[in-house]
Structures are given as C-alpha cells and as structure tokens.
Design a protein around this motif. Structure first.
Motif, PDB file in Angstrom:
ATOM      1  N   PRO A  64      34.572  43.857  45.533  1.00  8.39           N
ATOM      2  CA  PRO A  64      36.036  43.510  45.072  1.00  8.39           C
ATOM      3  C   PRO A  64      36.258  45.399  45.175  1.00  8.39           C
ATOM      4  O   PRO A  64      37.503  45.451  44.835  1.00  8.39           O
ATOM      5  N   SER A  65      35.538  46.108  46.211  1.00  5.56           N
ATOM      6  CA  SER A  65      35.650  47.821  46.563  1.00  5.56           C
ATOM      7  C   SER A  65      36.969  47.858  47.729  1.00  5.56           C
ATOM      8  O   SER A  65      37.530  47.978  47.795  1.00  5.56           O
ATOM      9  N   ILE A  66      37.365  46.214  48.050  1.00  7.01           N
ATOM     10  CA  ILE A  66      37.666  46.246  49.296  1.00  7.01           C
ATOM     11  C   ILE A  66      39.261  46.229  48.562  1.00  7.01           C
ATOM     12  O   ILE A  66      40.555  46.710  49.131  1.00  7.01           O
ATOM     13  N   TYR A  67      39.067  46.006  47.584  1.00  5.45           N
ATOM     14  CA  TYR A  67      41.266  45.597  47.213  1.00  5.45           C
ATOM     15  C   TYR A  67      40.844  47.309  47.092  1.00  5.45           C
ATOM     16  O   TYR A  67      42.457  48.010  46.994  1.00  5.45           O
ATOM     17  N   PRO A  70      54.197  48.271  43.188  1.00  5.98           N
ATOM     18  CA  PRO A  70      53.574  46.956  42.701  1.00  5.98           C
ATOM     19  C   PRO A  70      52.231  46.426  43.063  1.00  5.98           C
ATOM     20  O   PRO A  70      51.066  45.969  42.675  1.00  5.98           O
ATOM     21  N   GLU A  71      52.341  46.250  44.291  1.00  6.06           N
ATOM     22  CA  GLU A  71      51.097  46.004  45.190  1.00  6.06           C
ATOM     23  C   GLU A  71      49.776  46.665  45.128  1.00  6.06           C
ATOM     24  O   GLU A  71      48.463  46.746  44.982  1.00  6.06           O
ATOM     25  N   VAL A  72      49.669  48.169  44.594  1.00  4.63           N
ATOM     26  CA  VAL A  72      48.682  49.277  44.674  1.00  4.63           C
ATOM     27  C   VAL A  72      48.124  48.849  43.492  1.00  4.63           C
ATOM     28  O   VAL A  72      47.338  48.652  42.724  1.00  4.63           O
ATOM     29  N   ILE A  73      49.071  48.539  41.965  1.00  3.25           N
ATOM     30  CA  ILE A  73      48.768  47.879  40.332  1.00  3.25           C
ATOM     31  C   ILE A  73      47.937  46.644  40.781  1.00  3.25           C
ATOM     32  O   ILE A  73      46.667  46.611  40.415  1.00  3.25           O
ATOM     33  N   GLN A  74      48.340  46.251  42.006  1.00  5.07           N
ATOM     34  CA  GLN A  74      48.225  44.390  41.696  1.00  5.07           C
ATOM     35  C   GLN A  74      46.043  44.172  42.344  1.00  5.07           C
ATOM     36  O   GLN A  74      45.810  43.739  41.650  1.00  5.07           O
ATOM     37  N   MET A  75      46.582  45.069  43.702  1.00  6.67           N
ATOM     38  CA  MET A  75      44.703  45.594  44.222  1.00  6.67           C
ATOM     39  C   MET A  75      44.287  46.242  43.359  1.00  6.67           C
ATOM     40  O   MET A  75      42.789  45.863  43.275  1.00  6.67           O
ATOM     41  N   ILE A  76      43.862  47.343  42.434  1.00  3.46           N
ATOM     42  CA  ILE A  76      43.272  47.963  41.562  1.00  3.46           C
ATOM     43  C   ILE A  76      43.306  47.094  40.544  1.00  3.46           C
ATOM     44  O   ILE A  76      41.576  46.645  40.185  1.00  3.46           O
ATOM     45  N   ASP A  77      43.828  46.333  40.078  1.00  5.73           N
ATOM     46  CA  ASP A  77      43.831  44.757  38.932  1.00  5.73           C
ATOM     47  C   ASP A  77      42.254  43.863  39.053  1.00  5.73           C
ATOM     48  O   ASP A  77      41.323  43.984  38.902  1.00  5.73           O
ATOM     49  N   ARG A  78      42.563  43.634  40.989  1.00  8.86           N
ATOM     50  CA  ARG A  78      41.634  43.037  41.941  1.00  8.86           C
ATOM     51  C   ARG A  78      40.708  43.618  42.305  1.00  8.86           C
ATOM     52  O   ARG A  78      39.382  42.535  41.643  1.00  8.86           O
ATOM     53  N   ALA A  79      40.514  45.229  41.869  1.00  8.66           N
ATOM     54  CA  ALA A  79      39.043  45.396  41.777  1.00  8.66           C
ATOM     55  C   ALA A  79      38.373  45.332  41.083  1.00  8.66           C
ATOM     56  O   ALA A  79      37.279  45.148  41.487  1.00  8.66           O
ATOM     57  N   GLY A  80      38.565  44.840  39.341  1.00  6.99           N
ATOM     58  CA  GLY A  80      37.929  44.533  38.049  1.00  6.99           C
ATOM     59  C   GLY A  80      37.296  46.029  37.950  1.00  6.99           C
ATOM     60  O   GLY A  80      37.453  46.897  37.860  1.00  6.99           O
ATOM     61  N   GLU A  81      36.187  45.786  37.829  1.00  9.51           N
ATOM     62  CA  GLU A  81      34.723  46.697  36.982  1.00  9.51           C
ATOM     63  C   GLU A  81      34.979  47.644  38.530  1.00  9.51           C
ATOM     64  O   GLU A  81      34.871  49.166  38.033  1.00  9.51           O
ATOM     65  N   ALA A  82      34.566  47.403  39.653  1.00  9.84           N
ATOM     66  CA  ALA A  82      34.730  48.604  40.739  1.00  9.84           C
ATOM     67  C   ALA A  82      35.868  49.589  40.516  1.00  9.84           C
ATOM     68  O   ALA A  82      35.678  50.925  40.904  1.00  9.84           O
ATOM     69  N   TYR A 134      35.888  41.950  60.684  1.00 11.73           N
ATOM     70  CA  TYR A 134      37.538  42.165  59.487  1.00 11.73           C
ATOM     71  C   TYR A 134      37.978  43.864  58.817  1.00 11.73           C
ATOM     72  O   TYR A 134      38.364  44.312  58.751  1.00 11.73           O
ATOM     73  N   THR A 135      36.307  43.193  57.694  1.00  7.08           N
ATOM     74  CA  THR A 135      36.297  44.808  56.752  1.00  7.08           C
ATOM     75  C   THR A 135      35.858  46.215  57.757  1.00  7.08           C
ATOM     76  O   THR A 135      36.402  46.752  57.310  1.00  7.08           O
ATOM     77  N   LEU A 136      35.208  46.666  58.541  1.00  5.01           N
ATOM     78  CA  LEU A 136      34.874  47.324  59.458  1.00  5.01           C
ATOM     79  C   LEU A 136      35.916  47.770  60.292  1.00  5.01           C
ATOM     80  O   LEU A 136      36.052  49.302  59.923  1.00  5.01           O
ATOM     81  N   THR A 137      36.826  47.470  60.499  1.00  5.73           N
ATOM     82  CA  THR A 137      37.785  47.630  61.372  1.00  5.73           C
ATOM     83  C   THR A 137      39.311  48.194  60.432  1.00  5.73           C
ATOM     84  O   THR A 137      39.991  48.681  60.810  1.00  5.73           O
ATOM     85  N   GLY A 138      39.555  46.953  59.634  1.00  2.25           N
ATOM     86  CA  GLY A 138      40.682  47.675  58.483  1.00  2.25           C
ATOM     87  C   GLY A 138      39.556  48.798  57.382  1.00  2.25           C
ATOM     88  O   GLY A 138      40.271  49.669  57.397  1.00  2.25           O
ATOM     89  N   ALA A 191      39.738  40.079  56.178  1.00  5.45           N
ATOM     90  CA  ALA A 191      37.976  40.123  55.649  1.00  5.45           C
ATOM     91  C   ALA A 191      38.009  39.328  54.566  1.00  5.45           C
ATOM     92  O   ALA A 191      37.262  38.117  53.923  1.00  5.45           O
ATOM     93  N   ILE A 192      38.911  38.954  53.217  1.00  6.27           N
ATOM     94  CA  ILE A 192      38.613  38.475  52.425  1.00  6.27           C
ATOM     95  C   ILE A 192      39.509  36.658  52.341  1.00  6.27           C
ATOM     96  O   ILE A 192      38.973  36.104  52.180  1.00  6.27           O
ATOM     97  N   ALA A 193      40.191  36.641  53.577  1.00  8.09           N
ATOM     98  CA  ALA A 193      41.039  35.205  53.761  1.00  8.09           C
ATOM     99  C   ALA A 193      38.636  34.612  53.988  1.00  8.09           C
ATOM    100  O   ALA A 193      39.197  33.428  54.342  1.00  8.09           O
TER     101      ALA A 193
END
Length: 186
Positions: A38-41, A55-67, A7-11, A30-32
C-alpha cells in the motif's frame, strides 16, 4: 524477470529525482503487474501533489489505507488537498483524525488556525492558536499569523505580549517589529 520490482524501483527512482509524471507511469505499471504494497499509493499521492492534481492526492491516500495513517505529514497533505479542492469540511475532518492519532503534533492546530483565519473567523481561530502555542516552537511567520488574528479581534494586549516574545526570539525580523509598533499604536 520481476516486472513488479523493476517498475516499482524505477517509479521510486523517478519520484526521488523529481519526475512525478514518469514516476506515476512506472508505479501504475507496478500496480498492474501485481504490486500490493500500500505504500506505493503514498508515492503516487506525493507525485500528484507535485502535479497539483489534488483530487488524485486524496484518492491515492485513501487507497493506501492503514499505511497512510502512520504519518502526520500524510494527514497534513490530505487536509490541504481537500482545502485546495474547496472542501474545508473534509479538510477539517482529516485534521481532527490527525489530532486523535497524533495529539502532540502541533501543526494540526496551526493548520486549523490558518483555515479559520482564511475563512474570516478570527475569534474562533484563537482556540487553535492557543493549542498550537502550547505545543510548539514557532517561526516568525507563526507569530505574525497569531498576532494578526489577535489584533483583528481587538485583543491588543495579548498581541503585544506575543509579539514582544517573538521579537526577542527573532530579533532580526522587521515584520515582527513593524506589527508590534502597529499594535502599540492601536
């Protein structure tokens, strides 16, 4: 079978080919399935950017954390996403964080300059224009933006000097020549 990898590679493949909706489906699967990189985010954030789902851009960047904190471009994306949602204060804070982490990345200062100009704060914008001009090579568009702010602020001599330099560096740009003429008339 390694579903996380599949799923990761296909995504990622669909992301690279320019299919953000399809990419998001596979990356979410892939996440499921247990993908914990964290780079997937960041891929999800870029996909949401293409879809103009800020709004999703912001949320996904926040979920990526230190990455997310390793790239100047991610800071720029997050700031612009905040701006697109109308939250200039959050955009400003993101740019401040970016400046603290990457003080020599001139585009942070230019972005602050553009935000100030958009909001009509021409005089205050000049502080960021100066910081940008001290750190970067600029395009004709950058010169025009700074010169326009100087002109709007009544600083004709500074605008003329800047535009003269711009015309020398970008001799074929008619807009620079036109604005220089207007500044001379002013």
């Amino acid at each position: 079978f390694d579903f996380v990898r599949y799923y990761t590679l296909t995504g990622v493949m669909h992301h690279e080919r320019g299919y953000p909706d399809v990419s998001n489906v596979f990356l979410q699967k892939a996440i499921a399935e247990g993908q914990d990189n964290p780079s997937i985010y960041l891929y999800l954030a870029k996909n949401h950017w293409q879809l103009e789902n800020f709004p999703e851009v912001i949320q996904m960047i926040d979920r990526a954390g230190e990455a997310a904190k390793k790239s100047e471009k991610i800071y720029m994306m997050k700031a612009e996403a905040h701006k697109k949602t109308g939250d200039y204060q959050a955009a400003w804070q993101v740019l401040d964080e970016g400046i603290q982490r990457f003080p020599d990345f001139a585009k942070f200062y230019m972005q602050k300059f553009y935000y100030m100009v958009e909001l009509g704060f021409f005089e205050a914008s000049l502080e960021y224009a100066d910081a940008f001009l001290q750190r970067s090579e600029y395009t004709a568009k950058d010169y025009l933006a700074v010169a326009y702010a100087l002109r709007s602020n009544g600083q004709y001599e500074k605008a003329a000097a800047l535009l003269e330099t711009a015309v020398l560096r970008h001799p074929g740009d008619e807009k620079l020549i036109e604005l220089l003429g207007q500044v001379y008339i002013d």
